[in-house]
Enzyme design. Structure first.
Site, PDB file in Angstrom:
ATOM      1  N   LEU A  20      77.156 -29.247 -15.325  1.00 14.24           N
ATOM      2  CA  LEU A  20      76.764 -30.525 -15.937  1.00 14.24           C
ATOM      3  C   LEU A  20      76.603 -31.573 -14.845  1.00 14.24           C
ATOM      4  O   LEU A  20      77.548 -31.802 -14.089  1.00 14.24           O
ATOM      5  CB  LEU A  20      77.895 -31.031 -16.838  1.00 14.24           C
ATOM      6  CG  LEU A  20      78.112 -30.438 -18.221  1.00 14.24           C
ATOM      7  CD1 LEU A  20      79.362 -31.046 -18.838  1.00 14.24           C
ATOM      8  CD2 LEU A  20      76.900 -30.689 -19.120  1.00 14.24           C
ATOM      9  N   HIS A  21      75.443 -32.179 -14.773  1.00 18.14           N
ATOM     10  CA  HIS A  21      75.317 -33.283 -13.816  1.00 18.14           C
ATOM     11  C   HIS A  21      74.267 -34.317 -14.194  1.00 18.14           C
ATOM     12  O   HIS A  21      74.097 -35.306 -13.485  1.00 18.14           O
ATOM     13  CB  HIS A  21      75.031 -32.762 -12.399  1.00 18.14           C
ATOM     14  CG  HIS A  21      73.652 -32.201 -12.229  1.00 18.14           C
ATOM     15  ND1 HIS A  21      73.330 -30.922 -12.584  1.00 18.14           N
ATOM     16  CD2 HIS A  21      72.517 -32.748 -11.750  1.00 18.14           C
ATOM     17  CE1 HIS A  21      72.063 -30.697 -12.330  1.00 18.14           C
ATOM     18  NE2 HIS A  21      71.531 -31.798 -11.824  1.00 18.14           N
TER      19      HIS A  21
END
Ligand code: UD1
Ligand code: UDP
Length: 363
Positions: free
Chosen positions: A204-205
């Site tokens: 996740l980014h």
């Protein structure tokens, strides 16, 4: 003939590796490598150069992190003297990060031809910083190399002349296929005490997911349920780590024993982790493509994708961030439902060769 190749952020390294190698086989082309320094941690940068055999950058601009405007401007200020001094025949940029548009703009304003690898991808979502970088870079490029037919169509719709557009396949997949055997020998499963096929991988980014605690909280609602049944390995991106540190959500994460945060891992370990996973949950662009080739089920935690082929023929489900939708997709995968994924056309390990052969004829 001299071509300056630009890298800056993690996904750029997998894309440039096969191109540098293919340029190396053409005696008439001098491929110079510039690293903008957008990513700089050992585990976000240098490790990939070593693992993928990318030559040391000829020049490092060392720009580091900043706001969009400052980072883009700093890259432009540092890159302009490089282009002025070397007067290359072309500048090649990959992907959709700030380094891509910053160096692209510098090149065209100095009258240097611009090559964009991974052109034409569109999510249709202009709140995504990368979408702006994609549209602008494609609008100023002279040679546009596409990974999927949808990209060619998008460019046609935006008025890019046909003769500038080439459907060549996917350089990221060149790297995956070239490194699969090496990755198979990685010991990461033993190191993390994981059983083949019995865990999930999470990355996740995207700012839309991790900069907004409400959205991140909703994703955690779903992960909370999944981690009770299936361990989730979460190599955490520095942006996400920064947001979690000291936040209320960090406490929730600590209360989930099945959600295991680790530092970002190198390419070979990551490839081993994804290829042996039961499923992958991600908001990454590149990982949607890699799971397609690996035929590992992928749940994309975004409302849209710029890589539609991964959902049309591949193993990708675009579900967004509603916990119920994430859990539905997870249950479908655990129940073994779904069709057999196919490999997109030209994702065969030879994209970089095609690009270099077209450039050596035409430049
Ligand atoms: C960037 C790209 C994104 C890409 C992602 C790949 C843009 C606009 N975004 O997002 O498209 O998917 O890289 O990973 O170009 N940081 C570190 N160490 C590093 C790098 C970053 O600690 O080596 C931290 C800094 O606090 C920084 C933050 O991460 O402010 C974000 O870095 P940045 O490069 O601005 O954006 P990414 O989220 O990494
Ligand atoms: N990757 C990696 N280690 C990790 C996470 C990702 O090597 O801990 C690799 C992944 O295999 C893919 C690339 O990084 O090749 C994707 O980069 P990222 O998700 O940062 O960017 P995006 O593709 O979303 O722009």
């Amino acid at each position: 003939m001299e071509i300056i190749n630009v890298v800056g952020a993690r996904p750029n390294f997998m894309k440039i590796a096969p191109l540098m190698e293919a340029f190396g086989r053409h005696a008439s082309i001098n491929a110079v490598l510039v690293h903008t320094g957008q990513h700089y941690d050992e585990r976000m940068s240098d490790l990939f150069f070593r693992q993928l055999g990318i030559p040391e950058p000829d020049i490092n601009l060392d720009v580091g992190s900043a706001s969009h405007a400052v980072q883009t401007a700093e890259i432009m200020k540092s890159f302009e003297p490089v282009v002025l001094e070397r007067r290359p025949d072309a500048v090649l940029v990959v992907g959709d990060v700030n380094s891509t548009i910053a160096c692209g703009l510098v090149a065209v304003k100095l009258g240097v031809r611009l090559i964009h690898v991974e052109a034409g991808l569109r999510s249709g979502d202009r709140t995504m910083p990368e979408e702006i970088n994609r549209i602008l870079t494609d609008a100023i490029s002279d040679y546009l190399f596409c990974t999927e037919a949808g990209g060619v169509e998008n460019l046609g719709r935006e008025g890019v002349p046909d003769e500038k557009i080439f459907l060549v396949g996917n350089v990221m997949i060149d790297t995956l296929l070239a490194n699969k055997a090496k990755a198979d020998a990685s010991k990461i499963l033993d190191e993390l005490s994981l059983t083949d096929g019995d865990y999930a991988v999470l990355t996740l980014h995207r700012p839309a997911n991790v900069d907004d605690p409400d959205v991140l909280g909703r994703i955690l609602d779903a992960l909370e349920v999944i981690q009770r049944d299936l361990p989730i390995i979460f190599p955490i991106h520095p942006r996400t780590r920064g947001n979690l540190t000291g936040s209320l959500l960090a406490r929730r994460v600590e209360d989930m024993p099945g959600l295991r945060l680790i530092d970002p891992v190198g390419y070979l370990d990551f490839l081993k982790l994804t290829s042996s996973a039961r499923l992958v949950l991600t908001d990454s662009g590149g990982i949607q493509e890699e799971t397609t080739i690996l035929k590992v089920p992928c749940i994309t935690l975004r409302e849209n994708t710029e890589r539609p082929i991964t959902a049309e023929v591949g193993s990708n489900q675009i579900v967004g961030t509603d916990p119920e939708k994430i859990l539905q997709a997870w249950r479908r995968i655990m129940a073994g439902e779904g069709r057999t994924p196919q490999i997109p056309p030209l994702w065969d390990g030879h994209a970089a060769e095609r690009i270099v052969s077209i450039l050596s004829e035409r430049l």
